[in-house]
Enzyme design. Structure first.
Site, short mmCIF file in Angstrom:
data_model
loop_
_atom_site.label_atom_id
_atom_site.label_comp_id
_atom_site.label_asym_id
_atom_site.label_seq_id
_atom_site.Cartn_x
_atom_site.Cartn_y
_atom_site.Cartn_z
N ASP A 67 0.85 -1.36 -0.01
CA ASP A 67 0.04 -0.01 -0.01
C ASP A 67 0.95 1.31 0.07
OD1 ASP A 67 0.77 -0.89 2.72
OD2 ASP A 67 -0.61 0.72 3.49
N GLU A 84 -0.15 -0.73 5.84
CA GLU A 84 1.16 -0.40 6.66
C GLU A 84 0.74 1.24 6.87
OE1 GLU A 84 4.96 1.33 7.63
OE2 GLU A 84 3.79 1.68 6.08
#
Lengths: 485, 485
Positions: free
Chosen positions: A111, A176
């Site tokens: 991400d 994250e």
């Protein structure tokens, strides 16, 4: 540049040559991954779909290399506004399971932070664009490039039909940047299953300290985040009709926040330095060896003057001493203009970066006691409440551990130099989580250069860092296998 | 209740009786005025149209009484976003011009603060609604009710075909709640024309200090509003990667703001109290006579404890001593959550309420010098800039002036009591503007009760205050005429 005496010198040469020859394929794959707007920060259904697509693409890539891949469903998350969004699955992958070999587990995330060209990007953030050897694109260095470098290293052995020197595990998440939602629970759940055979954990989610010299990271600071709330009443006052007769909450708060540090940045909370690890001669030497041009660092930071004048003092105060920063105040007047308000209830926010061997619960007590004392001295009729709203422990690795030695050797092989032995002043909770739950050595092996611009506009990874970084992981596989024997 | 010995006792009785008999008409007129959403705060073309409609309606009302009325065009204003909006005209009206009579000029405004039922109103804010003798509606007390009370007083003499004892002038604006845009220029321009014959200026734009006892207001505090900006660089830092090596702007700012007052609310800026008018015995006595139930005041303010324990100390610190309030900080983290930012540039905001005989430019110098001294003690490498962005002088009237005596007598006539002689701790620039430019006595003669809720939800004026207030203005006309002879 492997030394000729190395038992695997020939294999290294072969793998590196393969990587040099196939580097455009590696860049092309990074381009495909960067093209997916896998933004986990903005809670929008469309972006969540992109995250799912990203994880599926990575899973497919790993399966193509022969890995067995599980996509762990983490359910959904409820947002503060009541909206529910699905959490992208975590990839747990495994390639090789031979009892004689060590098992190395790589952690990464796919991400990214939000990015639009309007933010000030010179190129489209989701179209990887090469300019002068720099590959610009959101996620290029944080963290899609390093994840692919690991996969590139795996794929080189595979393509050359060479035996992988280690058993490989991979854990890749997609949340994250949004705080690794639900990851810790997954790690706990998989402790005795997926992680049971893991010997070493590698994270590659930071940067070097310089543009050309590689680094190994052996510590990160923790963080205790505090709110201190001062309340007179739940409604604001007009400074004309009440100014002069109130214990004003802002006056109390400013005094409380002002009692935390002196003008030299020293923390004034009694006892706060008691548990800070003493500086050994051995550790001190690490700082002297680090490649840092202070003048250049100061210029690139655009800071006129730091609190300290030497490289060693600066690095130590970023890495091995605690620091306290005041972040702001909630509930006061924060907009442009001249509002004449006496805020009725204000919340000050500050945090302390913790270092070994400070403990969040000890720090919490010290902060509470200090602020209560300062407040009691004011005889204020307001109410004060102090809370530690976040308590993240510092992390430190044993740099004499096998995998640190292996990484050093691999760096020497690829870059012909010793690494900077550095820490990261910020908090990366995942390292401490792995260390505490799995109880195995964690290594941070960054690939990107100091100017890569993680989280900011025009994020990039240099083609050189990406390709040499892929080689570094391959060399690391060989060195770990050898040292583990 | 005029004393029988008064030379105009009969006329007073007649006027008051007329007003009692026609009070429903007065309320009906207020209802029509409240029905117009003359909100000057929200810069929306639709609301500006309503303001123009409001001014036209008031002009029509004044013309019906025989006044000559000018609608002064003030052009248009440019908003920060580039939008241009027309400014509603100011009404300059005149009724009577006899050389033997004093000329009394009334200032009022017909614009209102924003209000929607969703804010927490129990009734529609633009439908005047009577409940238990309370007339609820936006603008009922601030300031449409008092403007109409003045007009009611004029109309009573007119309807009774009685000679008006004074020449009357009226200045009514439509931008008071938006900072009286362009008004000062108009007053300057009209100094030797419209205002040349004015003897007395009356403002009725405040409230009493109690629910039942009338008040005269003879002073307002000024305001010096300061910004203190501390800059390290124009971009924020991450507290992980920079915490520990910076002179953090928030630490500097908190120290600067913390140096301004002690915990007892005393201002610590050297020299700041030097020009505060000494307290005379005469002034001291005014405080003792004031009707204020401290317990009730504390309860209605919802404040646990004030800085002072007596009525006199509290009122003096609201009215005749300066106060300093910290309003907030711009540029720091002000939202909910736990952002780990080191703000790169922060702007603290505070203001000092000034009292006679403090001077804004002296105060500006004192604040500058004090903050520069405190900042220099810190040896910070940051840049500090202090600005006084607003400097409004305090205003004080001579309570022995004719019109104050006239107002006291009128109050005695209508309410049978002495007024509370009070000040207003907030800043009403228009009083000082009139006093300085026209150089005539300014009187503040409020009609509303302390709980009228100016600017807040469920604003109201009591029917009793509205009707007795109309009588008060009529009695005031007679008393001023008599004292002026």
């Amino acid at each position: 540049m492997s030394s000729p005496s190395s038992p695997h010198a020939g294999l290294v040469e072969k793998v590196f040559r393969y990587m040099d020859l196939h580097q455009d394929e590696f860049v092309q794959r990074l381009k495909e991954w960067v093209a997916i707007e896998s933004d986990s920060v903005q809670p929008v259904p469309r972006l969540r779909q992109e995250l799912f697509r990203m994880m599926a693409l990575a899973a497919e890539e790993l399966r193509r290399l022969g890995a067995s891949v599980d996509l762990e469903d983490l359910g959904s998350q409820q947002l503060p506004d009541g909206q529910t969004l699905p959490i992208p699955p975590v990839i747990l992958a495994e390639l090789g399971n031979e009892p004689g070999k060590p098992t190395v587990c790589f952690y990464g995330h796919l991400d990214v932070q939000p990015a639009t060209q309007a933010d000030g990007w010179l190129t489209d953030p989701y179209t990887l664009t090469e300019v002068d050897g720099k590959l610009y694109g959101r996620g290029a260095t944080d963290n899609k490039g390093p994840v692919l470098a690991w996969i590139n290293a795996m794929s080189a052995f595979r393509a050359l039909e060479e035996d992988l020197p280690v058993n490989i595990k991979v854990i890749i998440e997609g949340m994250e940047e949004a705080g690794s939602v639900a990851l810790e629970e997954l790690v706990k759940r998989e402790k005795d299953r997926f992680f049971s055979s893991v010997d070493y954990i590698v994270i590659s989610d930071n940067l070097w300290l310089s543009q050309r010299r590689p680094a190994l990271i052996y510590g990160t600071r923790g963080n205790s985040y505090f709110t201190v709330e001062v309340t007179c009443r739940d409604q604001d006052f007009h400074s004309g009709t009440f100014g002069g007769i109130l214990h004003e909450p802002m006056a109390d708060l400013v005094a409380l926040l002002g009692s935390l540090t002196d003008s030299a940045g020293h923390i004034l909370i009694p006892g706060i330095y008691d548990d800070v690890a003493p500086l050994t001669e051995e550790e001190k030497e690490l700082y002297g060896a680090i490649d840092l041009d202070l003048e250049e660092y100061r210029n690139s930071s655009r800071v006129k003057k730091f609190l300290f004048n030497t490289k060693e003092e600066i690095l130590m105060h970023l890495w091995r001493y605690p620091s306290l920063s005041i972040h702001g105040i909630e509930g006061a007047f924060d907009e442009p203009g001249t509002k004449t308000v006496i805020p009725g209830r204000v919340i000050g926010k500050f945090s302390i970066r913790l270092v070994p061997h400070m403990n969040t619960s000890v720090v919490e007590k010290q902060v509470q006691q200090h602020l209560q004392y300062i407040f009691s001295q004011r005889n204020s009729s307001n109410q004060m409440d102090v809370s530690m709203v976040l308590g993240l422990h510092p992390w430190i690795a044993d740099i004499k551990d096998h995998q640190y030695l292996a990484a050093k050797r691999a760096i020497k092989t690829v870059f012909g130099t010793e690494p900077d032995m550095i820490r990261d002043g910020s908090t990366i909770p995942i390292a401490k989580i792995f260390q505490d739950i799995i109880q195995k050595s964690v290594l941070m092996l960054p690939l990107g250069a100091v100017d890569d611009g993680e989280h900011s506009q025009n994020e990039k990874i240099n083609r050189w860092n990406y390709i040499e970084g892929s080689k570094l992981f391959a060399a690391f596989f060989l060195e770990v296998a050898q040292l583990h024997e």
